[in-house]
Structures are given as C-alpha cells and as structure tokens.
Design an enzyme around this catalytic site. Structure first.
Site, short mmCIF file in Angstrom:
data_model
loop_
_atom_site.label_atom_id
_atom_site.label_comp_id
_atom_site.label_asym_id
_atom_site.label_seq_id
_atom_site.Cartn_x
_atom_site.Cartn_y
_atom_site.Cartn_z
N SER A 12 56.71 43.65 10.93
CA SER A 12 56.29 42.94 9.71
C SER A 12 55.68 41.59 10.03
O SER A 12 55.00 41.00 9.20
CB SER A 12 57.48 42.77 8.76
OG SER A 12 58.49 42.01 9.38
N TYR A 150 71.76 36.41 23.79
CA TYR A 150 70.35 36.84 23.80
C TYR A 150 69.93 37.20 25.23
O TYR A 150 69.33 38.25 25.46
CB TYR A 150 69.48 35.72 23.24
CG TYR A 150 68.01 36.05 23.15
CD1 TYR A 150 67.52 36.84 22.12
CD2 TYR A 150 67.11 35.57 24.11
CE1 TYR A 150 66.16 37.15 22.05
CE2 TYR A 150 65.76 35.87 24.04
CZ TYR A 150 65.29 36.66 23.00
OH TYR A 150 63.94 36.96 22.93
P1 NAD Z 1 59.95 37.57 14.66
O1 NAD Z 1 61.25 37.01 14.18
O2 NAD Z 1 58.69 36.93 14.27
O3 NAD Z 1 59.86 39.13 14.24
C1 NAD Z 1 60.93 39.99 14.45
C2 NAD Z 1 60.67 41.34 13.83
O4 NAD Z 1 61.81 42.16 14.12
C3 NAD Z 1 60.54 41.31 12.32
O5 NAD Z 1 59.56 42.26 11.92
C4 NAD Z 1 61.91 41.77 11.82
O6 NAD Z 1 61.87 42.46 10.57
C5 NAD Z 1 62.28 42.73 12.92
N1 NAD Z 1 63.73 42.94 13.01
C6 NAD Z 1 64.70 42.02 13.26
N2 NAD Z 1 65.89 42.63 13.27
C7 NAD Z 1 65.67 43.93 13.03
C8 NAD Z 1 66.51 45.07 12.90
N3 NAD Z 1 67.84 45.00 13.03
N4 NAD Z 1 65.93 46.27 12.61
C9 NAD Z 1 64.59 46.36 12.46
N5 NAD Z 1 63.74 45.34 12.60
C10 NAD Z 1 64.30 44.13 12.86
O7 NAD Z 1 60.11 37.64 16.23
P2 NAD Z 1 59.06 37.79 17.43
O8 NAD Z 1 58.96 36.48 18.08
O9 NAD Z 1 57.85 38.50 16.98
O10 NAD Z 1 59.92 38.71 18.40
C11 NAD Z 1 59.61 40.06 18.70
C12 NAD Z 1 60.30 40.42 20.00
O11 NAD Z 1 59.81 39.57 21.04
C13 NAD Z 1 61.81 40.22 19.97
O12 NAD Z 1 62.44 41.31 20.63
C14 NAD Z 1 62.01 38.95 20.74
O13 NAD Z 1 63.27 38.88 21.36
C15 NAD Z 1 60.88 39.03 21.75
N6 NAD Z 1 60.53 37.73 22.31
C16 NAD Z 1 60.00 36.75 21.54
C17 NAD Z 1 59.70 35.51 22.12
C18 NAD Z 1 59.11 34.38 21.33
O14 NAD Z 1 58.97 33.28 21.89
N7 NAD Z 1 58.73 34.57 20.09
C19 NAD Z 1 59.95 35.30 23.48
C20 NAD Z 1 60.51 36.32 24.23
C21 NAD Z 1 60.78 37.54 23.64
#
Ligand code: NAD
Length: 240
Positions: A12, A150
C-alpha cells in the site's frame, strides 16, 4: 509474451508500492496486500491495471497470520515471483519490550515469510521456476541498538533466505534477499529532519535511498542469472 504473476506483500505504500509499479512496468499481473489501508490499496491496484494493462488483485490481511495468508493463496492459482516485503519496525530498549510487541515483530517480519513461501513454493515447483525475494535490512546483517527484535527478525530472514535457496535450487527456484539501508518511507517518519540529515551525512552515497531504487534492485534480481541464489545483497549506499 508469457503471462507472469507476482505477489508483493505490504504494497500500500513505501518499498512494496514502488516494487508493485516496477513489476507492472515489466508486465506482471499482480497480487498486492496490505494490513489496514484497504481503500488506498484498491485505488492503487485500479491505477496500476489501468496504466499498465495488467490485472491487479488487492487483498487486505495480516501476513503474520497463517489463516489470512491461506485465504490469500486461495485466490492465487499461478505464481512466478513472491516479494516478501511486509514489515514493521520497533524502536526501544529490549528490556522494556513486551512479549506481545516481540511476537508482533516476529510474526510480521519473519513468520509471514514462512507462511507465504510455504504456499508459493508448490505453485513454483509445478512450473519448475520461480523467484522469491525477501526485503531485509542491514540490521539483519550487523544488528542495531534499540532495534534488537527487528534485527533478530531480519537476521532470521537472511538465514531463511540462504537455507531455502539451497532447498529450492535443484527445482530452479531462486531465493535472495535485499538488505536495505535507509529508504525514504513512512517507516522512518519518526525521524526528525535533523536526524535524517545526520544519517545522510553517514552514508557515503550522500543521499537517502528512494523506494524506486529498492524496486529497481528487485527487478535486477528478476533478470539475474539462475546461478545467483541464496544471497543477501546489501543496498545501503556504502553505509555499513
Ligand atoms: P512502510 O511502513 O512504508 O510499509 C509497510 C507495508 O507493510 C505497508 O503496506 C503495510 O500495510 C504492510 N504491513 C505491515 N504489517 C503488515 C502485516 N502484518 N500484514 C500485511 N502487511 C503489513 O515500510 P517500508 O519502509 O516500505 O518497509 C518495507 C520493508 O522494507 C519492510 O520489511 C522493512 O523492514 C524493510 N526495510 C525498510 C527500510 C527503510 O529504511 N524504510 C530499511 C530496511 C528494510
């Protein structure tokens, strides 16, 4: 052109949303999930199918819940690519973390990868091909203070990636992970402008990565040779 199907969890917003668009550009038909933002996801699925002429099925559910993932896969008869992206963070001292918060991190970030992969693999085995890409973090490689749960969940994801890759390599299914550094998404919205600026100064590339660049990495992995499997590829601008 052959019809290809991809599932992106947590699509999303943020990285998952960018990955969905990059896959749509590549001509994949999509299954997209999110936890709460059903209206946003439905609108986005509609936008992608209109813009790129693909089918796009939105699904709202908890990827950390085996029953929800089971319901999702009842709608998926065919799958070429699984992107395990759904994830949440938790910032705080381990000693002050409740068992419920620990479980929530583990179920969202790690159990979800098991639940989706176990149902995706039979579909891929049938085709004798497939790609599983796990969106991990540099904290899964090196650990972070105040983010122990995490880090543990992403460390588990990294080991799952390596082990499952060995299990599936004979079946021509590649499993890799992308260990992201700082990506500019809502996950980092708790950071102040000053904190973001000081992070940027620590990153040799001198900028915070856009979600589109992480999505580009996913697409590169889809085009990589089948011999590339079991890898945790760090995408952090030289930061760690
Ligand atoms: P975000 O918070 O912008 O988006 C997270 C998405 O995951 C959303 O669509 C939310 O609805 C969905 N979500 C959360 N919990 C859920 C669940 N239980 N079931 C189904 N959907 C769920 O986060 P992001 O930054 O886009 O992160 C995406 C991935 O990248 C994550 O796994 C995060 O750990 C990883 N990540 C992000 C970063 C960063 O700096 N943003 C760094 C390293 C890793």
């Amino acid at each position: 052109m052959t019809t290809k199907y991809a599932l992106v969890t947590g699509a999303s917003r943020g990285i998952g949303k960018a990955v969905a668009e990059a896959l749509a550009i590549e001509g994949y038909h999509l299954y997209l999930t999110c936890l709460h933002s059903g209206d946003t996801l439905i609108a986005y699925a509609h936008e992608l199918s209109e813009k790129y002429g693909i089918s796009c099925l939105p699904f709202v559910g908890d990827m950390g819940n085996a029953d929800d993932v089971g319901m999702l896969f009842q709608r998926i008869p065919d799958l070429d690519v699984l992107v395990n992206n759904a994830g949440i963070s938790y910032v705080g001292l381990l000693s002050e973390m409740s068992p419920e918060d620990w479980r929530n991190i583990m179920s969202t970030n790690l159990d979800s990868v098991f639940y989706a992969s176990r149902l995706a693999v039979p579909l891929m085995l049938r085709k004798h091909s497939g790609k599983i890409i796990n969106i991990s973090s540099v904290w899964g490689n090196v650990g972070a203070s105040m983010e122990v749960a995490y880090s543990a969940s992403k460390g588990g994801m990294n080991s799952l990636t390596k082990a499952l890759a060995k299990e599936l390599a004979p079946s021509n299914i590649q499993v890799n992970a992308i260990a992201c550094g700082v990506i500019d998404t809502d996950m980092n919205c708790h950071l102040s402008i000053e904190e973001k600026e000081s992070l940027r100064q620590e990153i040799p590339c001198d900028y915070i990565c856009a979600p589109s660049e992480a999505a580009q990495m996913v697409i590169s992995l889809l085009h990589a040779p089948a011999y590339l499997t079991g890898q945790v590829i760090t995408l952090d601008g030289g930061w760690t």
